[in-house]
Design a protein around this motif. Structure first.
Motif, PDB file in Angstrom:
ATOM      1  N   ARG A 209      -3.919   0.418  -2.807  1.00 24.20           N
ATOM      2  CA  ARG A 209      -3.341  -0.912  -2.613  1.00 24.20           C
ATOM      3  C   ARG A 209      -3.026  -1.546  -3.974  1.00 24.20           C
ATOM      4  NH1 ARG A 209      -5.949   0.937   1.424  1.00 24.20           N
ATOM      5  NH2 ARG A 209      -7.434   1.646  -0.168  1.00 24.20           N
TER       6      ARG A 209
ATOM      7  N   SER B 245       0.861  -1.180   0.000  1.00 23.86           N
ATOM      8  CA  SER B 245       0.000   0.000   0.000  1.00 23.86           C
ATOM      9  C   SER B 245       0.899   1.232   0.000  1.00 23.86           C
ATOM     10  CB  SER B 245      -0.929   0.014   1.223  1.00 23.86           C
ATOM     11  OG  SER B 245      -0.201   0.117   2.423  1.00 23.86           O
TER      12      SER B 245
ATOM     13  N   SER C 234     -10.539   2.693  -4.312  1.00 19.66           N
ATOM     14  CA  SER C 234      -9.939   3.469  -3.220  1.00 19.66           C
ATOM     15  C   SER C 234     -10.668   4.794  -3.021  1.00 19.66           C
ATOM     16  CB  SER C 234      -8.464   3.751  -3.521  1.00 19.66           C
ATOM     17  OG  SER C 234      -8.332   4.526  -4.715  1.00 19.66           O
TER      18      SER C 234
ATOM     19  N   ARG D 181      -4.664   6.762  -0.041  1.00 22.88           N
ATOM     20  CA  ARG D 181      -4.062   5.440   0.153  1.00 22.88           C
ATOM     21  C   ARG D 181      -4.610   4.461  -0.870  1.00 22.88           C
ATOM     22  NH1 ARG D 181       0.719   4.816   2.517  1.00 22.88           N
ATOM     23  NH2 ARG D 181       1.005   2.768   3.460  1.00 22.88           N
TER      24      ARG D 181
END
Length: 417
Positions: free
Chosen positions: A176, A167, A244, A174
Motif C-alpha cells: 500500500r 495498493s 507488508s 500486496r
C-alpha cells in the motif's frame, strides 16, 4: 504504469503499520478549532527519504529535518499549519527541535528520528505556548483511520484537503502507498510551495527509496507552477516500514522499478491537484514541449511559458493568444528557430511555422474557455520533450494575496512581535 493499481481509502494512513492523528492548537487563531497540528508515526522501524526547497532562504524546520533525514532513520513526522517558522533565527531552530522532542519522548524515539514541517506566514515566531501543551494530546490522537486528519491539518489557503492512496503488487506481494499534500499559492518548479507526506508498507532498501523519491519529485512537484514563487518551507517526506511482510526490495531490481513507477504516478496526481486547487485559479493547463534539441531546451521553453504573467492572464481571459506563447518561447534562452515553431491548442493549430494558422479564432476560444486544456509547442529541432502543469492568473488571486498577513495582528496580541 504497466501494472494494475487499486485506489483505496485512508490517504497517508492507508499503509500497514502507520498511525496518524491531528489536534487543534489555534496556532493562527486561538479562537479557531480547526486542526492545525498533525502527526504521522510508524509503529515499526522504517527507512525515510526527503526532498527540500532549493530556496536559499530556508525555514527552521527544513534545516532541522534535512539533518534528521541524512541517515534515513525517521519514524515520525510532526507538522503544523498557520506559521511557517521561517526567518525566525536561532529561536526558530529551537522551536522546531522542541516540536520533535515533544513527540519523540512519548513515542520512545530519539529526537533525530522525527521529521518536522511547518507552513503558514513567514517571519513570525511560533506560538509555542499553544503548541507545546498539545503534544501529549497529539500523540494520544494517533489511530489507524485518521489519515484525513493529517490532510486537513496541513492546509492553509487550500480550499480542500488533497489525499490519495493505492495498493498494488510487487513480486506477488500486496503493498500500500498513500499520501497527502498541501499547496495552493507560491507554487513554482524546483519544489513548489507545498508539503507532501507519503507512507508505504513496502520493504525497501534505503538506496531504492532515495532514488525513487528523487526521480518522482523531479517528474511531479518540480513540474508545476501557479504564480512563479518558490517558498522557504517546501518539503516532501516519504517513509517505508516493510509492514507488508514482503522481502527486501533492493535498488536496481524490478521490484524497485515498480515501486518507483507507482510513487511517481501518485506524486504526479497529487501535484496536479495542487494546481487545480491554486489560489483563485480557473484554469488547469498542460503545456507540452516537443521537438527540442535537448531536454534542457524543452524545459526552458515549458517554464518560460508556464511562468509568463501575460500568458497566464490571457488564459484567465479565455483568450487563445498564441503570440504571448511564442514570445515566451523566444526569451526562454532555448535554442529555437522562429520559422519552425508550431503551437497547437486543444489539438487545433494556432501557429504553424511561426505564423498564424488557418484555424478560426473562435474555435480556439472555445477550447481555452474550458476549465482544462492542453497546449503543445513543437520546436521541430530534435527529439527532446518536457511537460509542465500550470494555471491562469486571476484578479481574485491578487485580491486574495493583498490581505494574507492579517495574522500579524494576532501575533502582536500574543506578544510575538
Amino acid at each position: 504504469m504497466d501494472f494494475p493499481i487499486t485506489r483505496i481509502k485512508g490517504g497517508v494512513g492507508a499503509a500497514k503499520g502507520f498511525l496518524t492523528g491531528g489536534v487543534s492548537c489555534g496556532i493562527k487563531n486561538p479562537d479557531s478549532d480547526r486542526l492545525d497540528l498533525a502527526l504521522i508515526y510508524s509503529e515499526v522501524p522504517s527507512v525515510a527519504a526527503g526532498a527540500f526547497t532549493t530556496n536559499r532562504v530556508q525555514a527552521a524546520p527544513v534545516k532541522v529535518s534535512k539533518n534528521h533525514f541524512a541517515d534515513g532513520d525517521v519514524r515520525a513526522i510532526v507538522v503544523n499549519s498557520g506559521n511557517a517558522n521561517a526567518c525566525t533565527g536561532v529561536q526558530g531552530i529551537q522551536d522546531a527541535r522542541t516540536m520533535c522532542k515533544g513527540v519523540a519522548k512519548p513515542l520512545k524515539l530519539r529526537r533525530t528520528q522525527v521529521g518536522v514541517c511547518s507552513t503558514g506566514v513567514i517571519g513570525l515566531p511560533m506560538p509555542m505556548s499553544r503548541v507545546e501543551p498539545r503534544m501529549e494530546e497529539l500523540v494520544a490522537s494517533l489511530d489507524k483511520k485518521k489519515g484525513n486528519d493529517v490532510a486537513r491539518a496541513i492546509i492553509t489557503s487550500d480550499t480542500r484537503e488533497k489525499e490519495l492512496a493505492i495498493s498494488f503488487d510487487i513480486d506477488g506481494h500486496r503493498v500500500r502507498l498513500g499520501g497527502c499534500v498541501k499547496g495552493a499559492g507560491m507554487i513554482c518548479p524546483s519544489m513548489a510551495t507545498m508539503l507532501c507526506f507519503i507512507t508505504t508498507d513496502a520493504n525497501l532498501s534505503q538506496s531504492c527509496l532515495e532514488r525513487a523519491v528523487k526521480e518522482s519529485v523531479e517528474e511531479s512537484f518540480n513540474r508545476i507552477t501557479i504564480d512563479g514563487d518558490m517558498s522557504t518551507n517546501d518539503t516532501v517526506m516519504v517513509m517505508a516500514n516493510g509492514a507488508s511482510g514482503m522481502p527486501l526490495v533492493a535498488r536496481g531490481s524490478e521490484g524497485c522499478k515498480q515501486f518507483r513507477d507507482a510513487l511517481g504516478w501518485l506524486m504526479l496526481e497529487l501535484a496536479k491537484e495542487i494546481v487545480r486547487d491554486g489560489e483563485r485559479v480557473t484554469k488547469f493547463v498542460t503545456v507540452k514541449v516537443e521537438g527540442a534539441r535537448t531536454h534542457l531546451d524543452a524545459k526552458k521553453v515549458a517554464e518560460a511559458v508556464c511562468k509568463s504573467a501575460l500568458v497566464k492572464s490571457s488564459w484567465n481571459g479565455e483568450d487563445p493568444n498564441w503570440g504571448r506563447i511564442i514570445h515566451a518561447v523566444g526569451y526562454s534562452r532555448a535554442r529555437i528557430r522562429e520559422e519552425l515553431i508550431d503551437i497547437h491548442i486543444g489539438g487545433k493549430a494556432a501557429c504553424l511555422g511561426g505564423l498564424q494558422a488557418e484555424t478560426p479564432m473562435e474555435d480556439l476560444r472555445k477550447i481555452v474557455a474550458k476549465p482544462e486544456f492542453e497546449i503543445v509547442i513543437n520546436l521541430n529541432r530534435g527529439e527532446a520533450g518536457y511537460t509542465m502543469y500550470s494555471s491562469d492568473l486571476s484578479p481574485e488571486y491578487v485580491d486574495f494575496n493583498r490581505s494574507e498577513y492579517a495574522y500579524w495582528k494576532q501575533a502582536r496580541k500574543d506578544g510575538l512581535v
